[in-house]
Design a protein around this motif. Structure first.
Motif, PDB file in Angstrom:
ATOM      1  N   CYS A 174      -4.166   5.457 -42.190  1.00 19.48           N
ATOM      2  CA  CYS A 174      -2.744   5.445 -42.094  1.00 19.48           C
ATOM      3  C   CYS A 174      -2.648   4.072 -41.108  1.00 19.48           C
ATOM      4  N   GLN A 175      -3.547   2.636 -40.478  1.00 23.91           N
ATOM      5  CA  GLN A 175      -3.284   2.434 -39.881  1.00 23.91           C
ATOM      6  C   GLN A 175      -2.991   0.801 -41.031  1.00 23.91           C
ATOM      7  N   LEU A 176      -3.865   0.702 -42.145  1.00 25.22           N
ATOM      8  CA  LEU A 176      -3.800  -0.333 -43.699  1.00 25.22           C
ATOM      9  C   LEU A 176      -2.547   0.445 -43.864  1.00 25.22           C
ATOM     10  N   GLU A 177      -1.603   1.690 -43.725  1.00 23.47           N
ATOM     11  CA  GLU A 177      -0.560   1.820 -44.132  1.00 23.47           C
ATOM     12  C   GLU A 177       0.438   0.913 -43.120  1.00 23.47           C
ATOM     13  N   GLU A 178       0.317   1.352 -41.901  1.00 26.26           N
ATOM     14  CA  GLU A 178       1.178   0.725 -41.322  1.00 26.26           C
ATOM     15  C   GLU A 178       1.052  -0.844 -40.668  1.00 26.26           C
ATOM     16  N   SER A 179      -0.047  -1.669 -41.781  1.00 28.28           N
ATOM     17  CA  SER A 179      -0.302  -2.860 -41.320  1.00 28.28           C
ATOM     18  C   SER A 179       1.114  -3.238 -42.502  1.00 28.28           C
ATOM     19  N   ALA A 180       0.623  -2.153 -43.573  1.00 30.88           N
ATOM     20  CA  ALA A 180       0.961  -3.483 -44.635  1.00 30.88           C
ATOM     21  C   ALA A 180       2.830  -3.675 -44.467  1.00 30.88           C
ATOM     22  N   TYR A 181       3.385  -2.274 -43.231  1.00 30.27           N
ATOM     23  CA  TYR A 181       4.558  -2.722 -43.393  1.00 30.27           C
ATOM     24  C   TYR A 181       4.754  -3.542 -43.116  1.00 30.27           C
ATOM     25  N   ILE A 182       4.110  -3.830 -41.683  1.00 35.02           N
ATOM     26  CA  ILE A 182       4.244  -4.934 -40.687  1.00 35.02           C
ATOM     27  C   ILE A 182       4.136  -6.498 -41.105  1.00 35.02           C
TER      28      ILE A 182
ATOM     29  N   ILE B 299       6.700   1.354 -38.017  1.00 33.51           N
ATOM     30  CA  ILE B 299       6.028   0.132 -37.454  1.00 33.51           C
ATOM     31  C   ILE B 299       6.107   0.473 -35.639  1.00 33.51           C
ATOM     32  N   SER B 300       7.220   1.569 -35.848  1.00 32.60           N
ATOM     33  CA  SER B 300       7.499   0.913 -34.138  1.00 32.60           C
ATOM     34  C   SER B 300       6.237   2.069 -32.906  1.00 32.60           C
ATOM     35  N   GLU B 301       5.937   2.845 -34.093  1.00 33.79           N
ATOM     36  CA  GLU B 301       4.785   3.372 -33.218  1.00 33.79           C
ATOM     37  C   GLU B 301       3.367   3.089 -33.339  1.00 33.79           C
ATOM     38  N   SER B 302       3.131   2.204 -34.530  1.00 33.07           N
ATOM     39  CA  SER B 302       1.605   1.357 -34.635  1.00 33.07           C
ATOM     40  C   SER B 302       1.339   0.281 -33.312  1.00 33.07           C
ATOM     41  N   GLN B 303      -0.337   0.799 -33.222  1.00 29.55           N
ATOM     42  CA  GLN B 303      -0.679   0.283 -32.309  1.00 29.55           C
ATOM     43  C   GLN B 303      -0.748  -1.271 -32.781  1.00 29.55           C
ATOM     44  N   LEU B 304      -0.770  -1.183 -34.210  1.00 26.74           N
ATOM     45  CA  LEU B 304      -1.344  -3.040 -34.425  1.00 26.74           C
ATOM     46  C   LEU B 304       0.122  -3.798 -34.377  1.00 26.74           C
ATOM     47  N   LYS B 305       1.903  -3.402 -34.164  1.00 31.55           N
ATOM     48  CA  LYS B 305       2.296  -4.081 -33.999  1.00 31.55           C
ATOM     49  C   LYS B 305       2.388  -5.406 -33.022  1.00 31.55           C
ATOM     50  N   ASP B 306       1.842  -5.712 -32.036  1.00 28.80           N
ATOM     51  CA  ASP B 306       1.430  -6.360 -31.291  1.00 28.80           C
ATOM     52  C   ASP B 306       0.421  -7.328 -31.994  1.00 28.80           C
ATOM     53  N   ILE B 307      -0.261  -7.180 -32.841  1.00 25.82           N
ATOM     54  CA  ILE B 307      -1.821  -8.142 -33.316  1.00 25.82           C
ATOM     55  C   ILE B 307      -1.056  -9.314 -33.977  1.00 25.82           C
ATOM     56  N   ASN B 308      -1.307 -10.638 -33.789  1.00 26.27           N
ATOM     57  CA  ASN B 308      -0.569 -10.974 -34.965  1.00 26.27           C
ATOM     58  C   ASN B 308      -1.078 -10.833 -36.240  1.00 26.27           C
ATOM     59  N   VAL B 309      -0.104 -11.832 -37.037  1.00 32.33           N
ATOM     60  CA  VAL B 309      -0.665 -10.982 -38.751  1.00 32.33           C
ATOM     61  C   VAL B 309      -1.279 -12.089 -39.583  1.00 32.33           C
ATOM     62  N   ALA B 310      -1.314 -12.401 -38.989  1.00 33.19           N
ATOM     63  CA  ALA B 310      -2.345 -13.918 -39.636  1.00 33.19           C
ATOM     64  C   ALA B 310      -3.900 -12.895 -38.800  1.00 33.19           C
ATOM     65  N   GLU B 311      -3.649 -12.967 -37.995  1.00 27.73           N
ATOM     66  CA  GLU B 311      -5.316 -12.083 -37.000  1.00 27.73           C
ATOM     67  C   GLU B 311      -5.230 -10.525 -37.749  1.00 27.73           C
ATOM     68  N   LEU B 312      -4.120  -9.687 -38.487  1.00 24.52           N
ATOM     69  CA  LEU B 312      -4.354  -8.179 -38.872  1.00 24.52           C
ATOM     70  C   LEU B 312      -5.149  -8.880 -40.220  1.00 24.52           C
ATOM     71  N   GLU B 313      -4.022  -9.406 -41.124  1.00 19.74           N
ATOM     72  CA  GLU B 313      -4.362 -10.228 -42.771  1.00 19.74           C
ATOM     73  C   GLU B 313      -6.615 -10.231 -42.015  1.00 19.74           C
ATOM     74  N   HIS B 314      -7.011 -11.344 -41.647  1.00 20.37           N
ATOM     75  CA  HIS B 314      -8.432 -10.964 -41.497  1.00 20.37           C
ATOM     76  C   HIS B 314      -8.788 -10.034 -40.486  1.00 20.37           C
ATOM     77  N   ILE B 315      -8.474  -9.114 -40.193  1.00 24.48           N
ATOM     78  CA  ILE B 315      -9.581  -7.838 -40.229  1.00 24.48           C
ATOM     79  C   ILE B 315      -9.816  -7.466 -41.398  1.00 24.48           C
ATOM     80  N   ILE B 316      -8.471  -6.959 -41.937  1.00 26.44           N
ATOM     81  CA  ILE B 316      -9.209  -6.606 -43.153  1.00 26.44           C
ATOM     82  C   ILE B 316      -9.523  -7.272 -43.885  1.00 26.44           C
ATOM     83  N   VAL B 317      -9.272  -8.383 -44.162  1.00 27.97           N
ATOM     84  CA  VAL B 317     -10.758  -9.103 -45.840  1.00 27.97           C
ATOM     85  C   VAL B 317     -11.877  -9.613 -44.357  1.00 27.97           C
TER      86      VAL B 317
END
Length: 140
Positions: free
Chosen positions: A6-14, A31-49
């Motif tokens: 679910c978080q991977l789907e959320e991250s794609a939309y983010i 997106i609005s309900e995601s707990q990931l929305k407040d993470i910087n997109v570069a950091e989110l990318e880094h987490i997945i990589v």
């Protein structure tokens, strides 16, 4: 840190939102309900990589979602990572993940699909494997 499906789907939309993509009501709600929305997109990318590189995503569907999500970043600097992941997935004969990586590389402008190939389908296992091998041969 390993993200859930679910978080991977959320991250794609983010990632899409960060790139100015217009979303459906469903995607906006995610997106609005995601707990990931407040993470910087570069950091989110880094987490997945990092999760992919650390082999945290053991299930093929998790990796497919992770690759799909990273495709949505639009970050062409990820090409080298996708090449490395393609080698790994090909070596382990993970046919479905191979296709997702080919799609991502194609979206980044890489010539992964044979020029005479008209259709692209995840179920075209032999053609996808052939194209992956041919593409990777240009690096060796």
């Amino acid at each position: 840190m390993k993200l859930t499906m679910c978080q991977l789907e959320e991250s794609a939309y983010i990632f899409e939102k960060a790139n100015g993509y217009s979303h459906s009501a469903y995607e906006k709600k995610i997106i609005s309900e995601s707990q990931l929305k407040d993470i910087n997109v570069a950091e989110l990318e880094h987490i997945i990589v990092d999760g992919l590189n650390s082999r945290l995503y053991k299930i093929e569907n998790e990796r497919i979602s992770a690759y799909w999500s990273l495709l949505k970043t639009g970050n062409h600097l990820l090409v080298d990572n996708f090449v490395k992941w393609l080698e790994y997935e090909l070596k382990n004969e993970n046919k479905n993940t191979i296709f997702q990586i080919l799609v991502a590389l194609d979206a980044f402008g890489e010539p992964v699909f044979h020029k005479d190939r008209f259709g692209r389908d995840a179920r075209e296992f032999e053609l996808n494997i052939r194209d992956a091998k041919h593409y990777l041969s240009s690096f060796h």
